[in-house]
Design a protein around this motif. Structure first.
Motif, mmCIF file in Angstrom:
data_model
loop_
_atom_site.group_PDB
_atom_site.id
_atom_site.type_symbol
_atom_site.label_atom_id
_atom_site.label_comp_id
_atom_site.label_asym_id
_atom_site.label_seq_id
_atom_site.Cartn_x
_atom_site.Cartn_y
_atom_site.Cartn_z
ATOM 1 N N PHE A 83 0.818 -1.211 0.000
ATOM 2 C CA PHE A 83 0.000 0.000 0.000
ATOM 3 C C PHE A 83 0.854 1.264 0.000
ATOM 4 N N ARG A 84 2.086 1.193 0.506
ATOM 5 C CA ARG A 84 2.990 2.344 0.447
ATOM 6 C C ARG A 84 3.662 2.465 -0.918
ATOM 7 N N ALA A 85 3.611 1.416 -1.725
ATOM 8 C CA ALA A 85 4.251 1.426 -3.051
ATOM 9 C C ALA A 85 3.290 1.832 -4.160
ATOM 10 N N ILE A 86 2.051 2.150 -3.804
ATOM 11 C CA ILE A 86 1.039 2.557 -4.781
ATOM 12 C C ILE A 86 0.446 3.894 -4.359
ATOM 13 N N PRO A 100 -8.943 8.040 -0.117
ATOM 14 C CA PRO A 100 -8.103 8.122 1.082
ATOM 15 C C PRO A 100 -6.684 8.560 0.758
ATOM 16 N N TYR A 101 -6.016 9.098 1.744
ATOM 17 C CA TYR A 101 -4.617 9.473 1.597
ATOM 18 C C TYR A 101 -3.763 8.217 1.442
ATOM 19 N N ALA A 102 -4.108 7.164 2.165
ATOM 20 C CA ALA A 102 -3.349 5.905 2.101
ATOM 21 C C ALA A 102 -4.171 4.789 2.735
ATOM 22 N N LEU A 103 -3.722 3.566 2.529
ATOM 23 C CA LEU A 103 -4.330 2.394 3.155
ATOM 24 C C LEU A 103 -3.245 1.609 3.873
ATOM 25 N N HIS A 104 -3.648 0.891 4.885
ATOM 26 C CA HIS A 104 -2.742 -0.021 5.586
ATOM 27 C C HIS A 104 -3.214 -1.457 5.396
ATOM 28 N N SER A 105 -4.536 -1.635 5.448
ATOM 29 C CA SER A 105 -5.132 -2.955 5.272
ATOM 30 C C SER A 105 -6.620 -2.754 4.974
ATOM 31 N N GLY A 112 -19.553 -8.792 0.864
ATOM 32 C CA GLY A 112 -19.603 -7.514 0.163
ATOM 33 C C GLY A 112 -18.455 -7.386 -0.810
ATOM 34 N N THR A 113 -18.475 -6.283 -1.555
ATOM 35 C CA THR A 113 -17.445 -6.025 -2.564
ATOM 36 C C THR A 113 -16.870 -4.632 -2.365
ATOM 37 N N MET A 114 -15.562 -4.544 -2.535
ATOM 38 C CA MET A 114 -14.835 -3.292 -2.457
ATOM 39 C C MET A 114 -13.959 -3.201 -3.711
ATOM 40 N N GLU A 115 -14.003 -2.078 -4.391
ATOM 41 C CA GLU A 115 -13.143 -1.871 -5.558
ATOM 42 C C GLU A 115 -12.102 -0.809 -5.218
ATOM 43 N N ILE A 116 -10.858 -1.107 -5.556
ATOM 44 C CA ILE A 116 -9.776 -0.155 -5.312
ATOM 45 C C ILE A 116 -9.127 0.190 -6.645
ATOM 46 N N GLY A 117 -9.007 1.481 -6.922
ATOM 47 C CA GLY A 117 -8.297 1.974 -8.096
ATOM 48 C C GLY A 117 -6.997 2.606 -7.635
#
Length: 145
Positions: A83-86, A100-105, A112-117
């Motif tokens: 997550f720090r490399a993207i 979000p500014y960043a993600l950790h997990s 449910g479904t979550m999409e991350i770009g």
């Protein structure tokens, strides 16, 4: 007169350089549709493998991935190094978008479904892993080239 010709030549050269959008990405740059790749959906299910194959990503490419939990248990994915490399563009959950500014997990308590770009940035080897798991099938190997 000479100064005017030199100035006109410099302005024309500067305009030509500034107008050079010939990277094929268009005005949106890295976020343009021509730069987007859809990754295979990741199904989160207790005891099931996360991925059929490792991910090989290209730095500077935009990726979208759907994470779908089947509700068989509370399950998450940790991968702070990844997550720090993207650069995360957006996270979409039930049609609601967040930037979000960043993600950790990430974690699912229910189905449910979550999409991350995101845009892959930092080359290296990474993983997303179900926290506390030890099996190789409970992680996704990721390489950013």
């Amino acid at each position: 007169m000479k100064k005017a010709i030199v100035l006109a030549s410099l302005l024309a050269a500067n305009a030509a350089i500034a107008d050079n959008d010939d990277d094929g990405l268009g005005m949106a740059g890295l976020l343009s549709g021509a730069n987007k790749v859809d990754l295979p959906e990741v199904i989160l299910s207790v005891g099931e493998p996360l991925a059929d194959a490792p991910w090989v990503l290209k730095s500077g490419k935009y990726y979208e991935v759907e994470f779908t939990a089947d509700g068989s248990g509370e399950i998450g994915l940790a991968g702070s190094d990844f997550f720090r490399a993207i650069w995360v563009d957006e996270v979409v959950i039930e049609g609601l978008e967040t930037r979000p500014y960043a993600l950790h997990s990430i974690e699912f308590d229910d189905a449910g479904t979550m999409e991350i770009g995101f845009v892959a940035i930092k080359p290296g080897s990474y993983e997303l892993r179900i926290p506390g798991s030890t099996g190789d099938s409970q992680r996704i190997e990721i390489t950013i080239e």
